[in-house]
Design an enzyme around this catalytic site. Sequence first.
Site, PDB file in Angstrom:
ATOM      1  N   ASN A   1      16.816 -49.904 -13.275  1.00 55.99           N
ATOM      2  CA  ASN A   1      16.935 -48.733 -14.524  1.00 55.99           C
ATOM      3  C   ASN A   1      17.046 -49.196 -15.862  1.00 55.99           C
ATOM      4  O   ASN A   1      18.072 -49.907 -16.442  1.00 55.99           O
ATOM      5  CB  ASN A   1      17.766 -47.360 -14.709  1.00 55.99           C
ATOM      6  CG  ASN A   1      18.995 -47.535 -15.321  1.00 55.99           C
ATOM      7  OD1 ASN A   1      20.056 -48.121 -14.042  1.00 55.99           O
ATOM      8  ND2 ASN A   1      19.706 -47.369 -16.394  1.00 55.99           N
TER       9      ASN A   1
ATOM     10  N   ASP B   1      17.211 -42.049 -13.713  1.00 56.46           N
ATOM     11  CA  ASP B   1      17.669 -42.825 -13.205  1.00 56.46           C
ATOM     12  C   ASP B   1      17.624 -43.268 -11.647  1.00 56.46           C
ATOM     13  O   ASP B   1      18.292 -43.273 -10.930  1.00 56.46           O
ATOM     14  CB  ASP B   1      19.527 -42.722 -13.570  1.00 56.46           C
ATOM     15  CG  ASP B   1      19.846 -44.363 -12.738  1.00 56.46           C
ATOM     16  OD1 ASP B   1      19.754 -45.167 -12.747  1.00 56.46           O
ATOM     17  OD2 ASP B   1      22.069 -43.563 -12.503  1.00 56.46           O
TER      18      ASP B   1
ATOM     19  N   GLU C   1      23.829 -49.248 -17.589  1.00 53.08           N
ATOM     20  CA  GLU C   1      23.774 -48.053 -17.910  1.00 53.08           C
ATOM     21  C   GLU C   1      24.822 -48.331 -19.488  1.00 53.08           C
ATOM     22  O   GLU C   1      25.351 -48.044 -20.418  1.00 53.08           O
ATOM     23  CB  GLU C   1      25.219 -47.540 -17.585  1.00 53.08           C
ATOM     24  CG  GLU C   1      24.721 -46.943 -16.336  1.00 53.08           C
ATOM     25  CD  GLU C   1      23.740 -47.609 -15.252  1.00 53.08           C
ATOM     26  OE1 GLU C   1      24.238 -47.993 -14.806  1.00 53.08           O
ATOM     27  OE2 GLU C   1      22.794 -47.394 -14.496  1.00 53.08           O
TER      28      GLU C   1
END
Lengths: 195, 569
Positions: free
Chosen positions: B297, B340, B211
């Site tokens: 991700n 995600d 992230e």
Amino acid sequence: MSGKSSACIFGIVGFVIVLNICATPLNAQSIEEKTAVCAGCHGRNGKPIDKTFPVIWGQQQGYLYIQLRDFKRGDRKNDIMQPIVASMERADMLAIAEYFSKKPWPDLGQPRAPKEVANRAVRANASVGCTGCHLDQFQGDGTVPRLAGMSRDYMTKTINDFRSRARGNNPGMSDLMLATAPEDLAALTEYLAGL
Amino acid sequence: MDKRSILAVALAAVAGILIGPVFAQEVKQEAKSTSGKAKISPVTQDQLNKADKNADNFLLTNGNYAQTRFHPAKQIGRNNVKNLHVAWIFQTEVKESLETSPIVINGVMYVTTSFSHVYALDAKTGAEIWHYKHKMGPVTTYCCGPNNRGVQVLGDLVYLATLDAKLLALNAKTGDVVWQSDIADPELGYSETMAPTVIKDKVLIGTNGGEYGIRGFLKAYDAKTGKLLWTFNTIPENSVGAWATKDATGRDMHRDIQAEKDQLAKTGDPYQKLGGGVWQNPAIDLATNRLYFVVGNPSPDLDGSNRPGDNLYTDSLVSIDLETGKYVCHLQYIAHDVWDLDAVSPPVLVDVKGKDGKIIPGVIHAGKTGHIYVHDRKDCSLIRFSQAMVAQENMWVLPTKEGARMLPGANGGVEWSPIATDPGQGLAYAINLHQPMTYHVENSPYPNGKLWLGGAFKVIPSEAQAGNITAVDYNTGKIKWQVKTPQPMIGGILATAGGLVFTGEGNGKFAAYDSSSGKELWSFRAGAGVNAPPSTYMVDGKQYVVVGAGGNTQVDFRRGNNIIAFSLN
């Protein structure tokens, strides 16, 4: 704070600060000297002199450091802060951030939110997940700021700045704020201010 | 203070007048040592290799190197589990999200808490032996809570990875730091919440940061010295791949391949900030010396516009060589993910039925998509995928500014929660979330070490959330049984030779189920979310089951600070 007179005062403060830094090299200053100027806006007792200014006493060290860093890089724009940090090195920023993080968080005396407002805020948090980063009691950690007890007007201004992207150093927050209804954000602001 | 005062303060600063008191700095002792009754004994590599047959101990994060989470202890079984009661409760200093997998070695237990604390406890009584409190650096950048999922022990060293991206070896007897290495720069978005895996002379560690615009990796460090031995970058310099238009299950992902190719020509390969964290431990095949792990991700999560290509090896099962860290094979579940719905639950090595019906070495992984994927261990190829364990709707609708609804929500399916297996029954047990969400996309450049989602995921408040415990026959892909739970499930699960599975819920319920039927046989209310994987072990001939009850940041379950051990009368 708004209007020309405020801008003028800020201009003087910024000028004076620059003078001060020029007169005494930062690395020769004590931490009290380095941070003395901050009280001009953020308050001598930790209570900011204007409600649209943030509390920095007791704020997370990592967060304070990153904001100073971003002011210097120009990622976060502010006519007062940018001249102040211009000559700071990373070590200065970390030291200043540590200094304020160890001060006690001031009680701004803001009222607790009414029940219906609090309920709306809790529902909004369950949807957007503020506590995923700001943590359970909204105390923040590391580079994530404490929100509990922060000035309501400052939070309102900041949310607006995120939504308009006037505050550009955290587009992720802009995205979250834009994905959240203004009524929910208002409830969150009132709720957080009263914690 | 009025505006004139601002000027006065500033002038005072010019004059060098000191404002504010000088505060003394209190330096806290980082580690303390107290004498406990349990005797701390070293762990040998041979013990770790044979952990799957060791009923007394719980030696690795997921039980053994194959990560089966199947434990051979069977004193507690279907007939007597109803008599399970609390043996002891240990309260940690930290009341925040608890994801630790307790490690137990010859009567000594090692648990961790949020903010990278470690405790050594007497596994029979819960008495504290020592407590290591990590002195966190000022800059931490992490997603989804200040979690720590545990330690690993080899010889007389306890290995820990910290939120500020350091790898430490602690003295198992005292908790003192023996060595410390920097894994990566936290200011760039790196952090650690996973437990290290140690094998022979190596400590293996991945990274969070999917992230945050990092470039993910799995690294090996010298177990004795902390010196870096090799790095496998989870994002290769050529991350483009084969322009896959379908996911591993054959569904169209609605990619605009031409637009991506145009973007690639304009901005080049995006590998340097493409994410690809490794959140959980690799499984290790001791026969072939190969690692199997999953990669998370691509960054930013929801906005694929500036990261053209398949974004290799994000959302993939990857195998590499233990000695060299060199690539062997991979299989990507979702190319160019913008939801995600990545791969985070640790893979498990079990023998499985191949495509031709013959039993072969396999590797299975439970995805956020809600499928359990079954692979051929030799080349990572996909043999089958299970029935969906959660509702899937509107897949793969692309995120929009206004928000597009799709199920599963971005937490899954199966989140980081490890699955358990019972190889004798050919079953895999997974805990699942059902959280309806809308996916919102926005475009922005990487903001230098701050969260970079490329938009937002929003839980839909008007839609009910739920969870389930699902047993899947991995040789057919069929669901054998499923238990519905009132809230989404996150934490982990354990299967035992006693014919049981143990798992907890966000509402504080911790329960045992018949592993063949899913029938609930026993439960306990912990008072805080039980969102950590359970372990089991034996001391002085008595079997214990232990689990953390500290709630969860990511799904916001009630926090607590308890490590609770159970035993029979």
